[in-house]
Scaffold this active site. Structure first.
Site, PDB file in Angstrom:
ATOM      1  N   ARG A  16      41.215  50.246  55.133  1.00 23.24           N
ATOM      2  CA  ARG A  16      41.952  48.971  55.280  1.00 23.24           C
ATOM      3  C   ARG A  16      42.612  48.766  54.256  1.00 23.24           C
ATOM      4  NH1 ARG A  16      42.431  44.683  53.941  1.00 23.24           N
ATOM      5  NH2 ARG A  16      40.913  43.221  52.841  1.00 23.24           N
TER       6      ARG A  16
ATOM      7  N   HIS B 280      46.937  45.902  50.361  1.00 25.79           N
ATOM      8  CA  HIS B 280      46.842  44.548  49.995  1.00 25.79           C
ATOM      9  C   HIS B 280      46.468  44.319  48.213  1.00 25.79           C
ATOM     10  CE1 HIS B 280      42.413  46.292  50.538  1.00 25.79           C
ATOM     11  NE2 HIS B 280      42.174  45.760  49.735  1.00 25.79           N
TER      12      HIS B 280
ATOM     13  N   HIS C  40      44.410  41.054  45.924  1.00 24.17           N
ATOM     14  CA  HIS C  40      43.296  40.290  46.200  1.00 24.17           C
ATOM     15  C   HIS C  40      44.041  39.093  44.475  1.00 24.17           C
ATOM     16  CE1 HIS C  40      41.058  41.724  48.897  1.00 24.17           C
ATOM     17  NE2 HIS C  40      40.456  42.741  47.560  1.00 24.17           N
TER      18      HIS C  40
ATOM     19  N   GLU D 233      38.557  43.592  42.066  1.00 25.01           N
ATOM     20  CA  GLU D 233      38.021  44.865  42.595  1.00 25.01           C
ATOM     21  C   GLU D 233      37.478  45.719  42.421  1.00 25.01           C
ATOM     22  OE1 GLU D 233      39.337  45.248  46.571  1.00 25.01           O
ATOM     23  OE2 GLU D 233      38.754  46.992  45.946  1.00 25.01           O
TER      24      GLU D 233
ATOM     25  N   HIS E 102      46.912  47.653  46.568  1.00 25.42           N
ATOM     26  CA  HIS E 102      46.033  48.817  46.374  1.00 25.42           C
ATOM     27  C   HIS E 102      45.613  49.448  48.687  1.00 25.42           C
ATOM     28  CE1 HIS E 102      43.467  45.188  45.952  1.00 25.42           C
ATOM     29  NE2 HIS E 102      42.444  46.190  46.775  1.00 25.42           N
TER      30      HIS E 102
ATOM     31  N   GLU F   5      36.842  37.216  52.081  1.00 25.05           N
ATOM     32  CA  GLU F   5      37.349  38.491  52.686  1.00 25.05           C
ATOM     33  C   GLU F   5      38.254  38.370  53.742  1.00 25.05           C
ATOM     34  OE1 GLU F   5      34.524  39.277  56.364  1.00 25.05           O
ATOM     35  OE2 GLU F   5      34.733  40.568  54.618  1.00 25.05           O
TER      36      GLU F   5
ATOM     37  N   HIS G  21      14.487  41.202  28.667  1.00 24.82           N
ATOM     38  CA  HIS G  21      15.467  40.898  27.921  1.00 24.82           C
ATOM     39  C   HIS G  21      16.316  39.610  28.827  1.00 24.82           C
ATOM     40  CE1 HIS G  21      16.713  42.879  31.876  1.00 24.82           C
ATOM     41  NE2 HIS G  21      17.841  42.430  31.353  1.00 24.82           N
TER      42      HIS G  21
ATOM     43  N   HIS H 241      21.015  39.211  28.794  1.00 24.93           N
ATOM     44  CA  HIS H 241      22.263  38.646  28.715  1.00 24.93           C
ATOM     45  C   HIS H 241      22.952  38.055  28.039  1.00 24.93           C
ATOM     46  CE1 HIS H 241      21.246  42.579  30.971  1.00 24.93           C
ATOM     47  NE2 HIS H 241      20.784  42.209  31.379  1.00 24.93           N
TER      48      HIS H 241
ATOM     49  N   GLU I 240      23.972  37.703  35.386  1.00 24.66           N
ATOM     50  CA  GLU I 240      23.759  39.159  36.327  1.00 24.66           C
ATOM     51  C   GLU I 240      23.553  39.308  37.243  1.00 24.66           C
ATOM     52  OE1 GLU I 240      20.446  42.418  35.771  1.00 24.66           O
ATOM     53  OE2 GLU I 240      20.550  40.917  34.340  1.00 24.66           O
TER      54      GLU I 240
ATOM     55  N   HIS J  28      14.125  38.067  32.011  1.00 22.74           N
ATOM     56  CA  HIS J  28      13.122  38.567  32.949  1.00 22.74           C
ATOM     57  C   HIS J  28      13.538  40.171  32.948  1.00 22.74           C
ATOM     58  CE1 HIS J  28      18.311  39.573  33.173  1.00 22.74           C
ATOM     59  NE2 HIS J  28      17.827  40.723  33.777  1.00 22.74           N
TER      60      HIS J  28
END
Length: 397
Positions: free
Chosen positions: A108, A111, A113, A117, A156, A179, A290, A292, A297, A336
């Site tokens: 890969r 590059h 971003h 990541e 990276h 991407e 529960h 968050h 999520e 959920h």
């Protein structure tokens, strides 16, 4: 919690199993009716709680599920990649996911971003490299269950190792990630005048007369590197930042019915924008009711089959079915549960655009509220009150 096969094998196994499922029909008792078609019996068998929802479902919640199997595959000489972003799963605004396969030696490209990541290794092994903002180098080998995190702007690379390369899940802290928006080394070189490159690097301009096409470099075949220590950069300083983390080496929270491993910036310090939990549920067990309090999520299902019920307030609730290779999503603060509905362990990742992991247990909340107040709300008896637990148990059997 390690497993030998990666996402590719798990997806194939899940698809075969789906053929064996009884086809759901949209009726219960005196409501609904059969579906004579045209229809897709495979899809219906995979999504029984969509075809024939529990009577507790209500309202018009958006879709909270998408499968990587329905994503477009981008191929290169060194492997392939596919993504589930806000374009594929419209509700997924905080996190985008990428499933990537690198063959043995596949690279890969170097590059960076705009987004952070985060990654979980699904299969095989890989070598990762990075340069921190102080100009210090980092190189490490990662295996199944290991993580890495590269902050926004940190350059990276990733390369497949071993006899069969690797497969890994990438998560980016922006649902609109694409991407094609990556800053690629080859792409930049192609768009700088040769005389400027010559001046920058102190070499003749003709050095850059045969640069490769960026379209060939995104994921390309390469030579398998040697031993890890051979890639140490002589005359330079190794970064003091740990960009990788051994998630499976953490001691899990172990309960009757399963385990939970939580990794956020308290244990993986560089991971400032993604917090995660790896959950394993035994057959019949479930992730307790529960919600968050810190963000939406984003889920990735590694193995097994399950269903998730989501409560969105205002009388709205919906149930979704999941299997290996699926992505799930729960908008901020919605209540959920996730239940293992198969006969094998259900394993999945919970990810949050946050520096820390947090959840609120319905059971613990009620147990920590004055009993008479709870009883007046729900008209429940002392037997229910005595069953409440002041200690959070994220998994119930």
């Amino acid at each position: 919690m390690a497993f030998a096969a990666g996402g590719t094998v798990a997806l194939a196994a899940g698809k075969v199993h789906a053929h064996d499922q009884p086809v759901a029909q949209p009726f219960t008792g005196k409501t609904g009716g059969s579906d004579p078609g045209p229809n897709d019996p495979i899809r219906m068998g995979e999504n029984p709680d969509i075809v024939n929802p529990p009577p507790t479902d209500s309202g018009t919640l958006p879709n909270l599920r998408f499968s990587f199997s329905d994503s477009h595959v981008r191929k290169g000489t060194g492997g392939w990649t596919r993504q589930v972003t806000e374009r594929e799963l419209g509700i997924s605004t905080t996190i985008a996911g990428v499933d990537m396969r690198l063959n043995r030696g596949g690279i890969r490209e170097l590059h960076w971003h705009k987004e952070g990541e985060w990654s979980y290794m699904l299969y095989g092994s890989a070598r990762i490299t990075a340069l921190d903002t102080d100009g210090n180098w980092f190189v490490d080998d990662v295996n199944v269950g290991d993580l890495w995190y590269f902050p926004p702007g940190v350059p990276h690379s990733i390369q497949g190792l071993g006899p069969d390369g690797c497969e890994f899940l990438l998560a980016f802290d922006n649902g609109g990630f694409d991407e094609d928006s990556t800053f690629l080394l080859s792409d930049w070189f192609k768009h700088v005048p040769p005389e400027i490159l010559a001046k920058n690097f102190g070499v003749p301009a003709e050095t850059f007369s045969k640069l490769p096409s960026p379209s060939d470099e995104y994921i390309f075949a390469g030579k398998v590197p040697g031993a890890l220590n051979a890639d140490a950069i002589g005359g330079a300083t190794r970064s003091s930042i740990a960009f990788s983390h051994r998630m499976l080496a953490q001691d899990p929270i172990t309960l009757k019915g399963g385990t939970v491993r939580i990794t956020d910036s308290s244990s993986f310090k560089v991971s400032k924008t993604i917090a995660a939990a790896l959950v394993e549920l035994q057959p019949g067990a479930m992730r307790e009711l529960h919600w968050h309090p810190n963000n939406d999520e984003w889920q990735y299902y590694l193995e097994g089959e399950g269903r998730m019920g989501v409560f969105a307030s205002s009388g709205q609730a919906r149930t979704f079915d999941f299997r290996a290779g699926d992505v799930g999503y729960v908008p901020f603060a919605m209540g959920h549960y996730i239940e293992n509905t198969g006969d094998k362990p259900l394993r999945f990742l919970e990810l949050f655009k946050s520096s820390y992991y947090a959840d609120i247990s319905l059971n613990q909340w009620l147990a920590s509220t004055p009993p008479e107040l709870v009883k007046q709300h729900l008209h429940l008896d002392d037997r229910f009150m005595h069953a409440l637990d002041k200690t959070k148990k994220p998994i119930v059997s």
